[in-house]
Every structure is written in structure tokens, then in C-alpha cells.
Motif scaffolding. Structure first.
Motif, PDB file in Angstrom:
ATOM      1  N   TYR A 122     -24.239  10.439  -1.781  1.00  0.00           N
ATOM      2  CA  TYR A 122     -23.502   9.214  -2.078  1.00  0.00           C
ATOM      3  C   TYR A 122     -23.284   9.037  -3.580  1.00  0.00           C
ATOM      4  CZ  TYR A 122     -25.243   7.868   2.625  1.00  0.00           C
ATOM      5  OH  TYR A 122     -25.567   7.834   3.955  1.00  0.00           O
ATOM      6  N   ALA A 123     -24.154   9.620  -4.387  1.00  0.00           N
ATOM      7  CA  ALA A 123     -24.025   9.495  -5.841  1.00  0.00           C
ATOM      8  C   ALA A 123     -22.869  10.305  -6.405  1.00  0.00           C
ATOM      9  CB  ALA A 123     -25.335   9.913  -6.523  1.00  0.00           C
ATOM     10  N   ALA A 124     -22.337  11.229  -5.610  1.00  0.00           N
ATOM     11  CA  ALA A 124     -21.200  12.033  -6.067  1.00  0.00           C
ATOM     12  C   ALA A 124     -19.921  11.201  -6.060  1.00  0.00           C
ATOM     13  CB  ALA A 124     -21.040  13.264  -5.181  1.00  0.00           C
ATOM     14  N   ASP A 125     -18.948  11.642  -6.833  1.00  0.00           N
ATOM     15  CA  ASP A 125     -17.635  10.996  -6.839  1.00  0.00           C
ATOM     16  C   ASP A 125     -16.794  11.441  -5.658  1.00  0.00           C
ATOM     17  OD1 ASP A 125     -17.723   9.654  -9.578  1.00  0.00           O
ATOM     18  OD2 ASP A 125     -18.153  11.725 -10.111  1.00  0.00           O
ATOM     19  N   ILE A 126     -16.946  12.703  -5.265  1.00  0.00           N
ATOM     20  CA  ILE A 126     -16.163  13.297  -4.182  1.00  0.00           C
ATOM     21  C   ILE A 126     -17.135  14.029  -3.265  1.00  0.00           C
ATOM     22  CG2 ILE A 126     -14.376  14.999  -3.591  1.00  0.00           C
ATOM     23  CD1 ILE A 126     -13.178  14.472  -6.409  1.00  0.00           C
ATOM     24  N   ARG A 127     -16.980  13.814  -1.951  1.00  0.00           N
ATOM     25  CA  ARG A 127     -17.830  14.497  -0.978  1.00  0.00           C
ATOM     26  C   ARG A 127     -16.957  15.247   0.011  1.00  0.00           C
ATOM     27  NH1 ARG A 127     -19.705   9.989  -2.517  1.00  0.00           N
ATOM     28  NH2 ARG A 127     -18.112   8.942  -1.278  1.00  0.00           N
ATOM     29  N   ILE A 128     -17.235  16.536   0.180  1.00  0.00           N
ATOM     30  CA  ILE A 128     -16.613  17.320   1.239  1.00  0.00           C
ATOM     31  C   ILE A 128     -17.734  17.927   2.068  1.00  0.00           C
ATOM     32  CG2 ILE A 128     -14.512  17.765  -0.064  1.00  0.00           C
ATOM     33  CD1 ILE A 128     -15.554  20.573  -0.666  1.00  0.00           C
ATOM     34  N   ALA A 129     -17.415  18.321   3.300  1.00  0.00           N
ATOM     35  CA  ALA A 129     -18.487  18.739   4.198  1.00  0.00           C
ATOM     36  C   ALA A 129     -17.988  19.787   5.173  1.00  0.00           C
ATOM     37  CB  ALA A 129     -19.043  17.529   4.947  1.00  0.00           C
ATOM     38  N   THR A 130     -18.936  20.336   5.938  1.00  0.00           N
ATOM     39  CA  THR A 130     -18.619  21.257   7.017  1.00  0.00           C
ATOM     40  C   THR A 130     -18.623  20.509   8.347  1.00  0.00           C
ATOM     41  OG1 THR A 130     -20.893  21.864   7.572  1.00  0.00           O
ATOM     42  CG2 THR A 130     -19.856  23.050   5.727  1.00  0.00           C
ATOM     43  N   PRO A 131     -18.083  21.114   9.400  1.00  0.00           N
ATOM     44  CA  PRO A 131     -18.137  20.469  10.721  1.00  0.00           C
ATOM     45  C   PRO A 131     -19.562  20.286  11.245  1.00  0.00           C
ATOM     46  CG  PRO A 131     -16.419  22.143  10.667  1.00  0.00           C
ATOM     47  CD  PRO A 131     -17.208  22.314   9.403  1.00  0.00           C
ATOM     48  N   ASP A 132     -20.538  20.950  10.637  1.00  0.00           N
ATOM     49  CA  ASP A 132     -21.926  20.844  11.079  1.00  0.00           C
ATOM     50  C   ASP A 132     -22.718  19.766  10.337  1.00  0.00           C
ATOM     51  OD1 ASP A 132     -21.679  22.940  12.937  1.00  0.00           O
ATOM     52  OD2 ASP A 132     -22.038  24.437  11.375  1.00  0.00           O
ATOM     53  N   VAL A 133     -22.072  19.018   9.464  1.00  0.00           N
ATOM     54  CA  VAL A 133     -22.794  18.046   8.653  1.00  0.00           C
ATOM     55  C   VAL A 133     -23.402  16.946   9.524  1.00  0.00           C
ATOM     56  CG1 VAL A 133     -20.866  16.460   8.193  1.00  0.00           C
ATOM     57  CG2 VAL A 133     -22.663  16.767   6.474  1.00  0.00           C
TER      58      VAL A 133
END
Length: 259
Positions: A122-133
Motif C-alpha cells: 500500500y505504501a507504493a505509488d503504483i501496484r501491479i500483480a499476478t493472477p495468483d496474488v
């Protein structure tokens, strides 16, 4: 993108592996045997990295080793912490420092990001993830609260109604829900996740660093500070040679296109 060869910390047992490029740093949480649980050594390493990036601002990409971002705070250590440790804000202060870095922070999240791991994301400005997150804050089930950022930062990301439901239930959400509520901005296969993070960093790096730093600072200012904070940030940029160079190049490109 295929980033150039970089020097990785020779001690692969360190809790945070750091790769340094000219315009960015990739920091990998590296306790795969503990599913990258965030312990005191990890916090110390994050402070050390933040000190470097505060002096020499670069984009930061945060990720985790072994198909996990961070399963949470190290419960073995957390169990033994007392009231004085809570008031010291051991994890909270480190994550605030990450959040306040001058240049953007990108979290590339695979697998579990729970508790303190979610709060670091949450502290990041941008978050991307995988389908397994898998994201969530199960702290109340452990007899504590999410005090390292989720209690105030999560609602800024997804809104009050969704945030309070997640915090009170301790529910873990998957990739589709995280994308739908805006907790992550994109999903990528695990083998393409870091490349996607680098592609975002490439796009940011093409822009003027001073303007990027000013944009992040102004974006985080409280509502009552606007528009004065915007105008004060804009004033030195209007005087910068870089602004003149970039705008001149833009006008030249448009002129050539029109010919």
C-alpha cells in the motif's frame, strides 16, 4: 524490457536484495523460507535503502522472491513486542519512509501480500500483480490492528466502505477483486511481472525527473493546500532549461509532422 546487467548484492542471504540501475533500483524481499515475512533485519535494510534514495532519487521497484511478495510481519518477532515497540512504529515508520521517497515506488506483487506485506504494498505509488496474488489484513484475528499503514492508507486507495469491510473482516482478496476495486492497477503473468514493472519505470524515466518529483509531492498534499502548492511547485519548473528544451522539441516535432 531487458534491463542491463547489474550488480546484485553478493550476499544472497540478505533479507533485501538490491539491484541498482542508473534511473531505478529493484529491491527484492528475500526470505523465501519464511515467505518473505518482514522482520527487523528487513526493516533495517529498507531504512538503509531509503537513505540512499533520499540522497540520490531513483524509481524504486519492490518485489518478492520465491513467488511471494511478503506473507506479513514476522509473527515470531511480533509476538514478543510490547507496548513500547508499538509506540516506536517499527514497521509503520519504515513504510512511511518508503511512501515518501522523492521518486515513484512500484510494487510488483506475486502470491501473498498479507498484513505487513500488504501494508508495504500500500505504501507504493503504483501496484501491479499476478493472477495468483492474495491481499489482506488479518491483524484483528491475531489480536492487533493493522497499524503500519492499512488503517489510513487503504481507504485512500479503495475508499472508506471497501477499506473498513476488509479491515474488520480480515478477509483475503484475490486478483480480480483487487483489480476491480483499484487496489492494483494491472495483472500480469508471473513470468512477465517484473518486465511490466520495468515498462512502467521506463515510461516514468522518459519524463523530467524534477517534474515527476514535484507531481508526486503535490499529489500527496492535503486538499486545503491546493492550488497554492501546485503553483509553488510549477514556478521553478517554468524557469528550468529542461522545460524549455522539452517544449522546443515538442514544437519542432509538431512542425515537422505538419510539413
Amino acid at each position: 524490457m531487458n534491463p542491463p546487467d547489474v550488480a546484485v548484492s553478493p550476499d544472497l542471504s540478505r533479507p533485501l536484495l538490491v539491484e541498482r540501475l542508473d534511473d531505478r533500483v529493484v529491491a527484492t524481499l528475500n526470505r523465501p523460507d519464511k515467505r518473505n515475512a518482514i522482520d527487523q533485519d528487513t526493516i533495517d535494510a529498507l531504512h538503509e535503502l531509503c537513505a540512499e534514495l533520499e540522497v540520490n532519487p531513483r524509481i524504486l521497484i519492490l518485489t518478492g522472491a520465491g513467488g511471494v511478495f511478503a506473507s506479513g510481519a514476522d509473527i515470531a518477532q511480533l509476538r514478543d513486542r510490547r507496548a513500547a515497540d508499538a509506540l516506536a512504529g517499527i514497521n509503520a515508520n519504515a513504510f512511511v519512509r518508503v511512501n515518501e521517497l522523492p521518486m515513484p515506488v512500484i510494487a510488483a506483487i506475486d502470491g501473498y501480500a498479507l498484513g505487513g506485506g500488504a501494508e508495504l504494498a500500500y505504501a507504493a505509488d503504483i501496484r501491479i500483480a499476478t493472477p495468483d496474488v492474495k491481499l489482506g489484513n488479518p491483524e484483528t484475528g491475531l489480536g492487533i490492528i493493522a497499524a503500519a499503514g492499512a488503517s489510513w492508507r487503504l481507504k485512500e486507495i479503495v475508499g472508506d466502505a471497501r477499506a473498513i469491510e476488509l479491515l474488520l473482516t480480515g478477509r483475503t482478496i484475490g486478483a480480480d477483486e483487487a483489480l476491480a476495486i483499484g487496489l492494483v492497477s494491472a495483472l500480469h503473468p508471473a513470468d512477465a511481472l517484473l518486465d511490466a514493472a520495468h515498462a512502467i519505470a521506463d515510461r516514468i524515466a522518459r519524463n523530467d525527473p524534477d517534474a515527476t518529483i514535484a507531481t508526486k509531492r503535490v499529489f500527496r498534499a492535503p486538499r486545503e493546500a491546493h492550488p497554492l502548492v501546485d503553483l509553488e511547485a510549477q514556478a521553478p519548473l517554468f524557469e528550468s532549461p529542461e522545460k524549455h528544451r522539452r517544449m522546443t522539441e515538442f514544437l519542432e516535432r509538431r512542425r515537422r509532422t505538419a510539413e
